[in-house]
Write a protein that holds these residues in place. Structure first.
Motif, PDB file in Angstrom:
ATOM      1  N   ALA A 153       0.832  -1.199   0.000  1.00  0.00           N
ATOM      2  CA  ALA A 153       0.000   0.000   0.000  1.00  0.00           C
ATOM      3  C   ALA A 153       0.868   1.251   0.000  1.00  0.00           C
ATOM      4  O   ALA A 153       0.566   2.236  -0.688  1.00  0.00           O
ATOM      5  N   ALA A 154       1.962   1.227   0.766  1.00  0.00           N
ATOM      6  CA  ALA A 154       2.883   2.369   0.796  1.00  0.00           C
ATOM      7  C   ALA A 154       3.584   2.535  -0.549  1.00  0.00           C
ATOM      8  O   ALA A 154       3.797   3.658  -1.022  1.00  0.00           O
ATOM      9  N   LEU A 155       3.937   1.416  -1.178  1.00  0.00           N
ATOM     10  CA  LEU A 155       4.577   1.483  -2.499  1.00  0.00           C
ATOM     11  C   LEU A 155       3.621   2.058  -3.537  1.00  0.00           C
ATOM     12  O   LEU A 155       4.032   2.814  -4.423  1.00  0.00           O
ATOM     13  N   LEU A 156       2.346   1.708  -3.431  1.00  0.00           N
ATOM     14  CA  LEU A 156       1.353   2.235  -4.368  1.00  0.00           C
ATOM     15  C   LEU A 156       1.231   3.745  -4.222  1.00  0.00           C
ATOM     16  O   LEU A 156       1.144   4.467  -5.222  1.00  0.00           O
ATOM     17  N   GLU A 157       1.241   4.242  -2.988  1.00  0.00           N
ATOM     18  CA  GLU A 157       1.185   5.700  -2.793  1.00  0.00           C
ATOM     19  C   GLU A 157       2.403   6.374  -3.404  1.00  0.00           C
ATOM     20  O   GLU A 157       2.303   7.465  -3.969  1.00  0.00           O
ATOM     21  N   ASP A 158       3.579   5.740  -3.279  1.00  0.00           N
ATOM     22  CA  ASP A 158       4.777   6.282  -3.931  1.00  0.00           C
ATOM     23  C   ASP A 158       4.560   6.384  -5.438  1.00  0.00           C
ATOM     24  O   ASP A 158       4.875   7.400  -6.066  1.00  0.00           O
ATOM     25  N   ALA A 159       4.043   5.306  -6.021  1.00  0.00           N
ATOM     26  CA  ALA A 159       3.834   5.279  -7.475  1.00  0.00           C
ATOM     27  C   ALA A 159       2.844   6.352  -7.909  1.00  0.00           C
ATOM     28  O   ALA A 159       3.038   7.024  -8.934  1.00  0.00           O
ATOM     29  N   VAL A 160       1.772   6.539  -7.142  1.00  0.00           N
ATOM     30  CA  VAL A 160       0.779   7.567  -7.479  1.00  0.00           C
ATOM     31  C   VAL A 160       1.418   8.957  -7.401  1.00  0.00           C
ATOM     32  O   VAL A 160       1.218   9.797  -8.288  1.00  0.00           O
ATOM     33  N   ALA A 161       2.197   9.196  -6.351  1.00  0.00           N
ATOM     34  CA  ALA A 161       2.892  10.488  -6.228  1.00  0.00           C
ATOM     35  C   ALA A 161       3.863  10.688  -7.390  1.00  0.00           C
ATOM     36  O   ALA A 161       3.963  11.786  -7.952  1.00  0.00           O
ATOM     37  N   PHE A 162       4.587   9.641  -7.763  1.00  0.00           N
ATOM     38  CA  PHE A 162       5.526   9.703  -8.892  1.00  0.00           C
ATOM     39  C   PHE A 162       4.789  10.050 -10.186  1.00  0.00           C
ATOM     40  O   PHE A 162       5.235  10.911 -10.964  1.00  0.00           O
ATOM     41  N   TYR A 163       3.639   9.410 -10.436  1.00  0.00           N
ATOM     42  CA  TYR A 163       2.877   9.673 -11.652  1.00  0.00           C
ATOM     43  C   TYR A 163       2.328  11.100 -11.676  1.00  0.00           C
ATOM     44  O   TYR A 163       2.329  11.761 -12.726  1.00  0.00           O
ATOM     45  N   LEU A 164       1.825  11.575 -10.527  1.00  0.00           N
ATOM     46  CA  LEU A 164       1.050  12.817 -10.517  1.00  0.00           C
ATOM     47  C   LEU A 164       1.879  14.075 -10.278  1.00  0.00           C
ATOM     48  O   LEU A 164       1.475  15.163 -10.706  1.00  0.00           O
ATOM     49  N   HIS A 165       3.028  13.960  -9.599  1.00  0.00           N
ATOM     50  CA  HIS A 165       3.717  15.189  -9.196  1.00  0.00           C
ATOM     51  C   HIS A 165       4.278  15.966 -10.381  1.00  0.00           C
ATOM     52  O   HIS A 165       4.521  17.169 -10.281  1.00  0.00           O
ATOM     53  N   SER A 166       4.461  15.278 -11.511  1.00  0.00           N
ATOM     54  CA  SER A 166       5.012  15.974 -12.681  1.00  0.00           C
ATOM     55  C   SER A 166       3.936  16.584 -13.573  1.00  0.00           C
ATOM     56  O   SER A 166       4.256  17.259 -14.558  1.00  0.00           O
ATOM     57  N   VAL A 167       2.650  16.353 -13.249  1.00  0.00           N
ATOM     58  CA  VAL A 167       1.580  16.897 -14.095  1.00  0.00           C
ATOM     59  C   VAL A 167       0.768  17.976 -13.385  1.00  0.00           C
ATOM     60  O   VAL A 167      -0.217  18.475 -13.932  1.00  0.00           O
ATOM     61  N   GLY A 168       1.146  18.324 -12.179  1.00  0.00           N
ATOM     62  CA  GLY A 168       0.440  19.346 -11.425  1.00  0.00           C
ATOM     63  C   GLY A 168       1.085  19.553 -10.071  1.00  0.00           C
ATOM     64  O   GLY A 168       2.175  19.042  -9.811  1.00  0.00           O
TER      65      GLY A 168
END
Length: 436
Positions: free
Chosen positions: A348-363
């Motif tokens: 679950a913690a790894l998934l949050e990392d992945a979501v942050a990685f995907y989203l932080h560069s688009v907004g």
């Protein structure tokens, strides 16, 4: 004078030997697929060869993201078009005591290329790399492509920052991971997520189910260095990369002493534990036995080195200063390699990392402090999206409350269900990963 002559002769011998050895040095990349970014660089090379568009491109990136392999593949592509390619491993050059500027000048003197493309790997190893690139750029005669650590931006002069184009070499996305493994992939893109495009999102979900390996991607797949390794070897290799970031790369950000670097390593162990993300600087100071100001400096150094993503709290500037940020690992695999040393990995913690990685560069990403607060608030193109992440989060009621509190337009739940409504989208986490 004699010493200088001897040094230049040695440099000449080294460059001649380097040119002869390069094809065999990079022979391993011939069988590898290229990262998506390779196509963008090839297009830039073609613009230079066909239209004479000179320039300087800097490729900063986290250790293990495949920057050297990328340059090797680019080297062979350029050789297929022209022999006028200059490749210099600057870390090796520095180890031998040679100067980058003099090496490039000597190379051009020796081989007399008319229209050279200069590839520089690990350029930050030269103490005067930014001045060298500025001078070469101002001549406007070359195309220069240089890789370096994620801290590269921090050491370059403002003059070079204005001249050079930066393209970050990021960890692998889910689809790029499968692309490098030899599978045929097609990117749908994150725009489908923000537009609540049910048809495209359905395709991503089916695609994610077909590819599988979501868990391995989260644990080990975000870094190409681990692609061909067993799980045990991959964890060990990635953990060694983390150690090198701490004990080598942090010195590029600030010259920490040995004791402080040891504290930095302990800090990562604390932050890698899922319970460590909602921290306070005061509590970390007591845990590590160092001053609060040192903890703050270390966190900033990890953010600047590209290892961590810093997500500030929602609210006024005063609240952002008063409240500690949420910290996510840019590469989920790096968190996994740290945690794996001591306990089982929390996906679950790894998934949050992945979501942050995907989203932080688009907004712009923020988080809502307090119990029941939103995992993320994404501000993008003037719109506000509440984002909730979790393998068991399939209830939209919390998102509805956060939408109201944060005056957001829409909410996104990344969990296990698929449902598209007017203001709330629920998408299985494997479908989210399979968008890019």
């Amino acid at each position: 004078m004699t010493k200088m002559v001897i040094t230049m002769v040695q440099l000449e011998d080294y460059l001649i030997r380097l040119v002869a050895e390069l094809p065999s040095r990079f022979d391993y990349v011939r069988k590898l697929r290229g990262r998506f970014i390779l196509d963008e660089l090839i297009e830039r090379v073609n613009d230079y060869l066909e239209e004479g568009k000179t320039g300087t491109i800097l490729l900063p990136g986290l250790r293990g993201t495949g920057k050297t392999t990328l340059l090797g593949q680019l080297y062979f592509y350029i050789l297929s078009k022209t022999s006028e390619v200059v490749y210099i491993p600057v870390d090796e050059l520095s180890l031998l005591g040679f100067n980058l500027y003099e090496s490039i000048e000597k190379y051009i003197e020796l081989f007399r290329p008319e229209k050279p493309i200069i590839l520089l790997d690990e350029v930050h190893y030269d103490k005067k790399w930014e001045l060298t690139l500025k001078v070469l750029h101002d001549r406007m005669r070359y195309l220069i492509i240089a890789t370096g650590s994620s801290a590269l931006r921090l050491r370059e002069s403002p003059d070079l920052a204005r001249r050079a184009r930066h393209i970050d070499v990021k960890p692998l996305t889910f689809l790029e991971y499968h692309h490098l493994k030899g599978e045929k992939v097609k990117r749908i893109g994150l725009e489908a997520l923000f537009e609540f495009n049910e048809d495209l999102l359905g395709k991503a979900i089916r695609k994610g189910l077909r590819y599988g390996e979501y868990e391995r991607y989260l644990r080990l797949g975000s870094l190409p260095v681990a692609l061909e390794l067993s799980e045990r070897e991959a964890y060990e290799t990635i953990f060694m990369l983390v150690e090198r970031i701490v004990y080598k790369d942090l010195k590029e950000v600030r010259n920490f002493d040995a004791s402080t670097l040891d504290s930095a390593m302990k800090l990562l162990f604390v932050l890698a534990n899922p319970k460590g993300e909602r921290f306070s600087y005061e509590r970390l100071s007591k845990t590590l036995g160092v001053s609060k100001s040192t903890v703050i400096e270390l966190v900033r150094a990890f953010v600047r080195s590209g290892l961590l993503i810093e997500i500030p709290p929602v609210g006024s500037l005063t609240k952002k200063v008063r409240k500690s940020p949420k910290l996510k690992f840019l590469s989920p695999s790096m968190r996994a390699s740290i945690v794996h040393k001591f306990e089982s990995v929390d996906e679950a913690a790894l998934l949050e990392d992945a979501v942050a990685f995907y989203l932080h560069s688009v907004g712009r990403l923020e988080y809502e402090p307090g119990k029941g607060g939103a995992d993320f608030l994404l501000i993008r193109n003037g719109k506000r999206y509440v984002v909730e992440v979790g393998l068991g989060k399939d209830d939209s009621s919390q998102v509805k409350r956060s939408i109201k509190r944060l005056k957001a337009e829409k909410g996104i739940v990344i969990g296990k269900e698929f449902d598209v409504r007017d203001d709330i989208l629920m998408i299985p986490w494997w479908g989210f990963l399979a968008l890019i």
